[in-house]
Design an enzyme around this catalytic site. Structure first.
Site, mmCIF file in Angstrom:
data_model
loop_
_atom_site.group_PDB
_atom_site.id
_atom_site.type_symbol
_atom_site.label_atom_id
_atom_site.label_comp_id
_atom_site.label_asym_id
_atom_site.label_seq_id
_atom_site.Cartn_x
_atom_site.Cartn_y
_atom_site.Cartn_z
ATOM 1 C CG HIS A 119 -0.129 0.019 2.527
ATOM 2 N ND1 HIS A 119 -0.259 1.058 3.415
ATOM 3 C CD2 HIS A 119 0.786 -0.781 3.046
ATOM 4 C CE1 HIS A 119 0.528 0.836 4.456
ATOM 5 N NE2 HIS A 119 1.175 -0.270 4.251
ATOM 6 C CG HIS A 171 1.302 -7.267 9.060
ATOM 7 N ND1 HIS A 171 2.028 -6.901 10.172
ATOM 8 C CD2 HIS A 171 1.488 -6.278 8.160
ATOM 9 C CE1 HIS A 171 2.623 -5.749 9.945
ATOM 10 N NE2 HIS A 171 2.321 -5.347 8.723
#
Lengths: 401, 52
Positions: free
Chosen positions: A146, A226
């Site tokens: 992102h 993550h």
């Protein structure tokens, strides 16, 4: 935690952050998170990403089970953000690597994070390969998934794709794999993560997924930075979920979020919710005092409509609503129906201001905008109920398309 | 007229162009080749909107 061998010679050396509750300082992570990093043992010894700075000692301890830092030849930096590159400075100092691989935008930005002028930074072009012995590492630019510098690293021999933030979830667990936990729970956490981190870049997600589909890569393991990792059929599940999220197709659902002083706005919102429910729409009613803005965004994300409410306060809206609206608008959710209600004591700017927010969010606005002086009376609440019915009809028309 | 990238917010100013991307200063947005990409985020030309 100890390293986990995910393929022969490829090890997860991440850190589980059981106590993280505020991801990046703005999004809730009620279930903690992990910072995943990897070590590849080949003719060249490779570190893929690091962990957040506060987790340095656990990371070094994990790595010590496998090798000495000075043995490491290459460091791959898929993303410069401090939760993935937080230990980079330390690792460069300890490893003295032969090469540090970054994307084109990583190359442009690395010196703005680190004093990297003497580092052996190697900027890779999209699709560029490097041999590390028995294995090859291939790098793909994935800008805005992102940050501009994001890239994926692919190992064709092991069918392994390291995807940095993409496909991540905020889950702290002893398990490492999606197939070891409830898939529904994982999907929910993937959606929360996407809603709060990736939403504004959805058009880039679609293009990236299409590009990767065209490449026909053989992938049997997706390793995000993550949360849990995907293997086997779960790789397709990860890709399908991201395409679904990126399309932002609305559900038969409305999220109503509001702030209130003396319950007038709250009663109006409640009446709108009743109107929606009477027409079979699922609602989430969320006071900004009881709900964190990122939990509100997680619900707004798959809703067809947002209804917002605030009383007038100092010729404006209450600060809790300004917080929630700034956050939600910043994530640029697309294609929502919007409506606003509010109460006032004397001047009554609230609904006009709320409406401006809805316009800036590109909502299809449903009229009327309802204002109540001091307390909504029976007629006003009936009007709110009817507004809910009208919104419900608009939702049905939208979701039927 | 300046154009803003709807993905990352980078602004294309015709007076400055995008020399790194091969667009000379003074080039109108309309005259930029269709395969040009935003220098920050890689968005396509169709991801740009006129700046208000």
């Amino acid at each position: 935690m100890r390293p986990v061998e995910i393929k022969e010679g490829v090890h997860w050396i991440g850190v589980v952050d059981w106590n993280c509750r505020n991801f990046h300082g703005y999004a809730r992570s009620a279930n903690g998170t992990t910072y995943n990093a990897f070590y590849i043992e080949d003719e060249k010894k490779v570190l893929v990403d690091t962990v957040s700075k506060g987790s340095e000692s656990q990371f070094l301890c994990s790595l010590a089970h496998l090798t000495k830092p000075e043995e490491i030849d290459y460091i791959v930096v898929n993303h410069l953000e401090p939760d993935h590159a937080g230990c980079l400075e330390k690792m460069v100092e300890l490893c003295k690597p032969e090469k540090i691989f970054v994307s084109v935008m990583g190359g442009k930005n690395i010196a703005t994070f680190f004093d990297s002028k003497d580092w052996p930074v190697h900027v890779v072009k999209p699709g560029e390969e490097v041999s590390i012995g028995k294995r090859t590492l291939r790098f793909y630019e994935t800008r805005m998934l992102h940050w501009p510098d994001n890239m994926f690293t692919y190992c064709p021999e092991d069918k392994l794709l390291f995807t940095s933030d993409a496909f991540g979830q905020n889950i702290a667990a002893s398990e490492r794999w999606v197939d070891e936990m409830s898939k529904e729970m994982v999907a929910d956490h993937m959606q929360q993560y996407y809603a709060n981190i990736i939403t504004p870049y959805s058009s880039k997600v679609i293009k990236t997924l299409e590009t990767f589909a065209g490449l026909n890569l053989d992938v049997d393991m997706i390793c995000p930075d993550h949360g849990l990792m995907f293997r086997g059929d779960d790789c397709a599940f990860a890709l399908e979920k991201y395409m679904e999220f990126a399309k932002q197709e609305p559900k038969n659902k409305a999220t109503l979020f509001y702030d209130t002083m003396w319950s007038s706005t709250e009663r109006m919102i409640s009446a709108v919710a009743s109107g929606l429910v009477s027409e079979g729409i699922s609602v989430k009613v969320m006071s900004v005092k009881a709900n964190h803005h990122s939990d509100i965004m997680s619900e707004v994300f798959d809703s067809a409509a947002v209804v917002i409410g605030s009383p007038t306060h100092n010729n404006g809206i209450l600060p809790g609503m300004a917080d929630a609206l700034t956050y939600v608008k910043g994530l640029r959710p697309q294609g929502k129906i919007g409506a606003a209600v509010g109460s006032f004591g004397w001047s009554g700017e609230c609904v006009k201001i709320l409406n401006e927010w809805l316009e800036k969010m590109g909502c299809d606005i449903i009229e009327p905008q309802i204002k109540a002086k001091n307390r909504p009376n029976h007629d006003t609440l009936k009007e709110c109920f009817q507004l809910g019915v009208t919104i419900a009809a608009a939702i049905k028309a939208k979701t039927a398309k | 007229m300046k154009y803003v990238c709807t993905i990352c917010g980078w602004v294309y100013d015709p007076a400055e162009g995008d020399p790194d991307g091969g667009i000379a200063p003074g080039t109108k947005f309309e005259d930029i080749p269709e395969d040009w990409e935003c220098p920050v985020c890689g968005a396509g030309k169709d991801d740009f909107e006129p700046e208000e």
